[in-house]
Design an enzyme around this catalytic site. Structure first.
Site, short mmCIF file in Angstrom:
data_model
loop_
_atom_site.label_atom_id
_atom_site.label_comp_id
_atom_site.label_asym_id
_atom_site.label_seq_id
_atom_site.Cartn_x
_atom_site.Cartn_y
_atom_site.Cartn_z
N TYR A 33 -1.60 -1.25 10.93
CA TYR A 33 -1.90 -1.74 9.57
C TYR A 33 -0.71 -1.45 8.65
O TYR A 33 -0.19 -2.34 7.98
CB TYR A 33 -3.17 -1.08 9.02
CG TYR A 33 -3.36 -1.32 7.54
CD1 TYR A 33 -3.67 -2.58 7.06
CD2 TYR A 33 -3.20 -0.28 6.61
CE1 TYR A 33 -3.82 -2.81 5.70
CE2 TYR A 33 -3.35 -0.49 5.25
CZ TYR A 33 -3.66 -1.76 4.80
OH TYR A 33 -3.79 -1.98 3.45
N SER B 174 0.84 -1.20 0.00
CA SER B 174 0.00 0.00 0.00
C SER B 174 0.87 1.24 0.00
O SER B 174 1.98 1.25 0.54
CB SER B 174 -0.85 -0.03 1.27
OG SER B 174 -1.39 1.24 1.53
N LYS C 291 2.18 -4.00 6.71
CA LYS C 291 2.56 -4.02 5.28
C LYS C 291 4.07 -3.85 5.12
O LYS C 291 4.70 -4.53 4.31
CB LYS C 291 1.83 -2.90 4.53
CG LYS C 291 0.32 -3.09 4.43
CD LYS C 291 -0.02 -4.24 3.51
CE LYS C 291 -1.52 -4.52 3.46
NZ LYS C 291 -1.85 -5.79 2.82
P1 NAD Z 1 -11.15 -6.94 1.35
O1 NAD Z 1 -11.36 -6.96 2.83
O2 NAD Z 1 -12.34 -6.70 0.48
O3 NAD Z 1 -10.47 -8.30 0.88
C1 NAD Z 1 -9.64 -9.06 1.72
C2 NAD Z 1 -10.17 -10.48 1.71
O4 NAD Z 1 -9.33 -11.29 2.53
C3 NAD Z 1 -11.59 -10.59 2.29
O5 NAD Z 1 -12.39 -11.33 1.39
C4 NAD Z 1 -11.39 -11.33 3.61
O6 NAD Z 1 -12.52 -12.14 3.92
C5 NAD Z 1 -10.14 -12.14 3.33
N1 NAD Z 1 -9.32 -12.48 4.49
C6 NAD Z 1 -8.89 -11.65 5.48
N2 NAD Z 1 -8.14 -12.33 6.36
C7 NAD Z 1 -8.05 -13.60 5.89
C8 NAD Z 1 -7.41 -14.78 6.34
N3 NAD Z 1 -6.67 -14.78 7.47
N4 NAD Z 1 -7.52 -15.91 5.62
C9 NAD Z 1 -8.27 -15.93 4.47
N5 NAD Z 1 -8.92 -14.86 4.02
C10 NAD Z 1 -8.80 -13.70 4.70
O7 NAD Z 1 -10.00 -5.88 1.04
P2 NAD Z 1 -9.45 -5.34 -0.35
O8 NAD Z 1 -9.77 -3.89 -0.41
O9 NAD Z 1 -9.87 -6.23 -1.46
O10 NAD Z 1 -7.89 -5.46 -0.08
C11 NAD Z 1 -7.12 -6.57 -0.53
C12 NAD Z 1 -5.69 -6.38 -0.09
O11 NAD Z 1 -5.19 -5.15 -0.62
C13 NAD Z 1 -5.49 -6.29 1.42
O12 NAD Z 1 -4.30 -6.95 1.75
C14 NAD Z 1 -5.36 -4.81 1.66
O13 NAD Z 1 -4.60 -4.51 2.81
C15 NAD Z 1 -4.63 -4.36 0.40
N6 NAD Z 1 -4.84 -2.94 0.09
C16 NAD Z 1 -6.11 -2.46 -0.03
C17 NAD Z 1 -6.31 -1.11 -0.28
C18 NAD Z 1 -7.71 -0.54 -0.36
O14 NAD Z 1 -7.86 0.67 -0.21
N7 NAD Z 1 -8.75 -1.33 -0.61
C19 NAD Z 1 -5.21 -0.26 -0.45
C20 NAD Z 1 -3.91 -0.78 -0.35
C21 NAD Z 1 -3.75 -2.15 -0.08
#
Ligand code: NAD
Ligand code: UDP
Length: 337
Positions: free
Chosen positions: A148, A124, A152
């Protein structure tokens, strides 16, 4: 070619499944559904004609992972699974280190045991902390201001150490800026639980009438209109960035780190007005105090991703707003309906 997609039922994961299928890959989704609905995968099937194979389970479950790698021929892993709410991470740091950091250690160990050594990791722009200038390049100093962000950073460093010890690993560290929007079909999109923390889902919920007005966190930032500036990237552009990274890792050795952003900053008020145009309304807002931990501006220099992967964003702010609004209108309560 089969790709394990951890967190594949979530927001970015489900869109990436569509992009993978369109590019000829076979996603295998592992998700514990702690922040998502399996309906997203039914919708991926509706869009793409293929329902990704789904295993409900946790990336911290070593035995499950061992069995999964034994029973499936997996070429690479795209690792989305993790917790992502900054405020919650301050209140529950151990849950974040356990899920994000320990979960990744368990996944990497299982991969190593199975001889699978290609991984794409969701990092991120938060790893840049409060940058001294914009646009942000990958060689800028890194820091974290909450658990958080620290999770990362720790994972990025862990992947770096792994590559140093085992140079045959092929690793992509992708630093996302602000993912927004939805698939153009309106069938999949962002479905936050409770009150949205992030700007775009909050704005679309104001537009659909679920919230009365947007509270703008600060009108006195050193930016052109006084509100915070971010780099909003269409989630399908982001999804296609993962396909580009995967194509690259299949052909090239090494570890690389790139920003995935548009290279363009928009303010909170610009986003509010753009969604107002897309939904043909004037959306109410109120300027309130700054949010703790926020920064004035954060936007990417995306040149490295273009040079290395041949990837850049293709969708505009108007595309983002049209698609986000289509998703919100068709699914006013998200997947719950
Ligand atoms: P999201 O919460 O929609 O997706 C994450 C998924 O992981 C969910 O479906 C959740 O059920 C699953 N999950 C969480 N912990 C788990 C575990 N221990 N075992 C199995 N499944 C698990 O979030 P997103 O927005 O799709 O983000 C995806 C990734 O991208 C994350 O790692 C997040 O930190 C990173 N990210 C997101 C953003 C954003 O703004 N959306 C920005 C930068 C980075
Ligand atoms: N923001 C806002 N009101 C909200 C949510 C967000 O004014 O209800 C602002 C926030 O201060 C920031 C921008 O919108 O300037 C993007 O916030 P978001 O939480 O979506 O992303 P991040 O701050 O993590 O980049």
């Amino acid at each position: 070619m089969r790709v394990l997609v951890t967190g594949g039922a979530g927001y970015i994961g489900s869109h990436t499944c569509v992009a993978l299928i369109e590019a000829g890959y076979t996603p295998l989704v592992l998700d514990n559904l702690c922040n998502s609905s399996p309906v997203s995968l039914d919708r991926v099937a509706q869009i793409s004609g293929t329902r990704p194979q789904f295993i409900e389970g946790d990336v911290r479950d070593a035995a499950l992972l061992t069995g999964l790698f034994e029973s499936h021929d997996i070429a690479a892993v795209i690792h989305f699974a993790g917790l992502k709410a900054v405020g919650e991470s301050v209140e529950q740091p151990l849950a974040y280190y356990d899920n994000n950091v320990s979960g990744t250690v368990t996944l990497l160990q299982a991969m190593q045991n199975a001889g699978v050594n290609r991984i794409i990791f969701s990092s991120s722009a938060t790893v840049y902390g409060d940058p001294a200038s914009v646009p942000i390049r990958e060689d800028f100093p890194l820091s974290a201001t909450n658990p958080y962000g620290r999770s990362k950073l720790m994972i990025e460093e862990m992947l770096g150490d792994l590559h140093l010890a085992h140079p045959d690993w092929r690793i992509a560290r992708l630093r996302y800026f602000n993912p927004v929007g939805a698939h153009a079909s309106g069938l999949i999109g962002e479905d936050p639980q409770g009150i949205p923390n992030n700007l775009m889902p909050y704005i679309t919920q104001v537009a659909i009438g679920r919230r009365d007005k947007l509270r703008v966190f600060g009108g006195d930032w050193p930016t052109p209109d006084g509100t915070g500036v971010r780099d909003y990237i269409h989630v399908m552009d982001l999804a296609e960035g993962h396909v580009a990274a995967l194509d690259y890792l299949l052909k090239n050795e090494g570890l690389f780190t790139v920003n995935l952003g548009s290279g363009q900053g928009y303010s909170v008020l610009q986003m509010l007005h753009a969604l107002g145009r897309a939904s043909h309304q004037t959306l109410a807002h109120e300027i309130v105090a700054r949010r703790a931990g926020d920064i004035a501006e954060c936007w990417a220099d995306p040149a490295a991703a273009l040079a290395l992967l041949g990837w850049q964003t293709r969708r505009s702010l108007d595309d983002i707003c049209a698609d986000a609004w289509r998703w919100q209108q068709a699914n006013p309560m998200g997947y719950a309906e």
